[in-house]
Design a protein around this motif. Structure first.
Motif, short mmCIF file in Angstrom:
data_model
loop_
_atom_site.label_atom_id
_atom_site.label_comp_id
_atom_site.label_asym_id
_atom_site.label_seq_id
_atom_site.Cartn_x
_atom_site.Cartn_y
_atom_site.Cartn_z
N THR A 177 0.85 -1.21 0.00
CA THR A 177 0.00 0.00 0.00
C THR A 177 0.88 1.25 0.00
O THR A 177 0.65 2.20 -0.77
CB THR A 177 -0.93 0.00 1.23
N GLN A 261 0.46 -6.69 -5.57
CA GLN A 261 -0.66 -5.84 -6.00
C GLN A 261 -0.22 -4.99 -7.19
O GLN A 261 0.86 -4.41 -7.17
CB GLN A 261 -1.13 -4.94 -4.86
N ARG A 263 -1.27 -1.80 -9.92
CA ARG A 263 -2.11 -0.66 -10.28
C ARG A 263 -1.62 -0.11 -11.61
O ARG A 263 -0.46 -0.33 -11.99
CB ARG A 263 -2.03 0.45 -9.22
N THR A 285 -13.84 -7.83 -10.59
CA THR A 285 -13.25 -8.01 -9.26
C THR A 285 -14.35 -8.13 -8.20
O THR A 285 -14.30 -9.01 -7.32
CB THR A 285 -12.33 -6.81 -8.94
N HIS A 354 -3.72 -13.99 -4.98
CA HIS A 354 -3.57 -12.75 -5.74
C HIS A 354 -4.65 -12.80 -6.81
O HIS A 354 -4.58 -13.59 -7.74
CB HIS A 354 -2.17 -12.68 -6.37
N THR A 369 -5.14 -5.08 -9.33
CA THR A 369 -5.22 -6.40 -8.69
C THR A 369 -5.26 -6.29 -7.17
O THR A 369 -4.93 -5.24 -6.61
CB THR A 369 -4.02 -7.28 -9.10
N GLU A 370 -5.65 -7.38 -6.52
CA GLU A 370 -5.79 -7.38 -5.06
C GLU A 370 -5.24 -8.65 -4.43
O GLU A 370 -5.58 -9.75 -4.88
CB GLU A 370 -7.28 -7.27 -4.66
N ILE A 372 -5.92 -11.11 -1.59
CA ILE A 372 -7.14 -11.33 -0.80
C ILE A 372 -6.99 -12.51 0.15
O ILE A 372 -6.18 -13.42 -0.07
CB ILE A 372 -8.38 -11.55 -1.71
N CYS A 381 -10.02 -7.87 1.07
CA CYS A 381 -8.80 -7.32 0.47
C CYS A 381 -7.81 -7.01 1.59
O CYS A 381 -8.18 -6.42 2.60
CB CYS A 381 -9.13 -6.05 -0.30
N SER A 387 -9.01 1.72 -5.21
CA SER A 387 -9.31 0.88 -6.38
C SER A 387 -9.35 1.72 -7.65
O SER A 387 -9.23 2.95 -7.61
CB SER A 387 -10.64 0.17 -6.16
#
Lengths: 393, 393
Positions: A177, A261, A263, A285, A354, A369-370, A372, A381, A387
């Motif tokens: 993050t 993850q 982005r 998703t 993933h 992507t996440e 989880i 998540c 997102s």
């Protein structure tokens, strides 16, 4: 000190060994030779960048596992594994990258000495670190053993994470993050890709919330524009360009536990096709997260994902996710479950994936992507990254 | 764009293919299946982090090589290799990490289609990326082929570097020089190891002298004190302590070409044992550099090194160096020549080595190493990092 012992409690290691022995019994395997560095670490705690030479953990029918590797790496084993030093076997340096002899000849001698060379012995046939030559050397030296394919046997025992493992993965997710936040902070038109990657790596190694960052099993992927039509290109020094999307496939890592993850970032203004693709990914998703709950299968999740994607006019040939956890290069996946239609694995609380919706468009790629966690009632998540498509004006 | 084609000239790639075919002829090999990502890149220019799935380059008796890999990675091949797109073969995603079928079944079909399934076919038996299962699948699908071990066949063709390769290695050496300078700049008592490693990685990726940094095939090793009795531990968040030596085994990388170099740092005051060990290493390094010239063997260099070390009361069981160049994880060595007594390889101008004198002491480790180039008359250090133990007051 690196990885003070125990990284996990004795009880947790004992339960891992017990689970593995149960799986060995079910597969008719008396002795297991483990080459996958992730499986070695999970069973014993061993942590070092020594997997470029042949090494293994040997788990016999009873007793503690044996660590076996290059003599100089025995010192690293002393400092990282939970077993006593008498369980650590080192081979002579003359075996290292020497065409005249193979380290597995040394391992074979141990199998003979232990009386295991006539038993049913499992090897991880399709692992990066168990070469065709390694197998041939074992066959030659222990022709009477009943050799069995144990690819994935230990990996499957790792599928459901313990509370402490989930804690580590949450820490890894906090790190990824922070890494994505750093990208948004520093990205601007003209910035060279390698300068941006340097910031991403720095953020990952610094860590987050007081927890240090470990190295990822895969380096950052950061392709832009046409390079992003390919999923696995890394970086160079080309500048970021306004209006040209770049995807960042990265992972936060805490003590070898990964939270990958991705982005996709676009500076100044987003092309319509990418906004639409991002909407499709968001819908897919959401559908996957709704489907992902205990009792459903991996295939169910993939079907829910693909149906939602199709409604938005998109189609994805490849799997939309895979199991994650403890890992070493070259792959942060666990190489067990895949989120694809044909996978009938039933989801259980504590499994981690993933969820990996990447779409390759004609003029670029988009990944949002996440990481989880399957909970008692659904899916959560792990990371807090906003997102959608990332647009920085 | 990542790696604009050609990273090397067409003539250089053509000469690499020709050298490789000559070696194939000498070994009685008609068709070569290359799994080592470094060899794949050297032959074709392919560059991507896709080696965690099965992929290969197939070099037949004539014509351009074929790239074979996961369908989604074909896009990366289109963007990085010198061959035409018609030479790029992709396999379906359902083969990826699927126990029910193996990607080598797809490659076998191509061998049959090409009429090569009955020829003498070389495979890299002892490579990370050629698993026992991959070999078994080939044996099963092409039982009439005459399978030959080609481990190291391409690696050996890479031993003598071209002028352009040497230029790339000099750029890599400038990067590692900058990385070591950065360590000395920021290291201080109390600094957490991961914070220091973040700076090292950042420096490596930023590059030097206007040349961007690529990722190293091995992450930084940075153990202190007792952890440094082991050669391959990575890092955690423990603080640097005055008087406790830390070694840094790192590499600068330019377009996959590596210049590895280690230094050992001690803050405030250096223990006598380490000063003495550094003197021994310096003497042994000088002896090795004097011995390393065209016409001498790898063994000659190792003997010169070991004799000088012995004069200083030290002894090293392991090899004191190995060939370096183009590489991918998990190893930055070329896995051909080793600087050890039994290696009879004759040195030639253009060869490059990591002269790697590491000593493991009772209470720690010391590494002071040099990337070197064999010149027409002797050996040259590629990096400019000051020699000796690094003491920062």
């Amino acid at each position: 000190m690196v990885n003070p012992k125990p990284a996990f409690t004795d009880a947790e290691y004992a339960s891992r060994i017990e689970k593995t022995r149960t799986a060995m019994d079910a597969a008719g395997i008396d002795v297991l030779i483990v080459s996958d560095p992730s499986n070695i670490a999970w069973l014993t705690g061993y942590d070092g960048w020594s997997f470029y030479v042949h090494q293994a953990v040997i788990l016999g029918p009873s007793g503690d596992p044996l660590w076996w590797g290059r003599a100089m790496d025995r010192a690293g084993a002393i400092r990282t594994v939970w077993m006593g030093d008498e369980q650590l076997l080192g081979y002579d340096d003359s075996y290292v990258q020497n065409p005249a002899k193979h380290p597995m000849e040394d391992l074979s001698r141990h199998l003979h000495d232990l009386g295991w060379a006539y038993r049913s012995v499992g090897v991880e046939m399709d692992n990066y670190y168990f070469s065709a030559a390694a197998y041939n050397a074992l066959l030659m030296q222990c022709p009477k053993a009943n050799w069995r394919d144990a690819t994935g046997l230990v990996n499957w025992q790792r599928a459901v994470k313990s509370d402490r493992e989930i804690t580590y993965m949450r820490r890894a997710a906090a790190i990824v993050t922070a890494m994505h936040a750093r990208i948004v902070e520093v990205a601007e038109p003209g910035l060279a890709k390698n300068v941006l990657v340097a910031e991403i790596q720095r953020s990952g190694t610094l860590g987050a919330d007081g927890h240090w960052g470990d190295y990822p099993a895969v380096v950052p992927m950061a392709p832009s524009g046409m390079d992003a039509t390919a999923p696995h290109l890394t970086w160079d020094d080309s500048p970021l360009v306004a209006g040209v999307p770049t995807f960042f496939e990265i992972a936060g890592v805490y003590r070898r536990y990964h939270a990958p993850q991705s982005r996709t970032l676009v500076l100044a203004h987003a092309p319509d096709a990418y906004l639409h693709a991002a909407d499709a990914i968001q819908a897919a998703t959401n559908a996957a997260l709704t489907a992902a709950r205990p009792g459903q299968t991996c295939g169910d999740v993939a079907r829910a994902f693909n149906a939602a994607l199709a409604k938005h006019g998109h189609h994805k040939d490849s799997r939309c996710g895979y199991a994650i956890g403890l890992s070493y290069p070259p792959d942060w996946g666990e190489r067990t479950m895949s989120l694809r239609g044909s996978d009938t694995t039933v989801l259980q609380p504590g499994m981690t994936f993933h969820l990996m919706p990447g779409l390759w468009l004609d003029d670029g790629g988009i990944e949002i992507t996440e990481p989880i966690l399957i909970t008692d009632t659904g899916a959560a998540c792990l990371a807090q990254t906003p997102s959608g498509l990332t647009v920085k004006h």
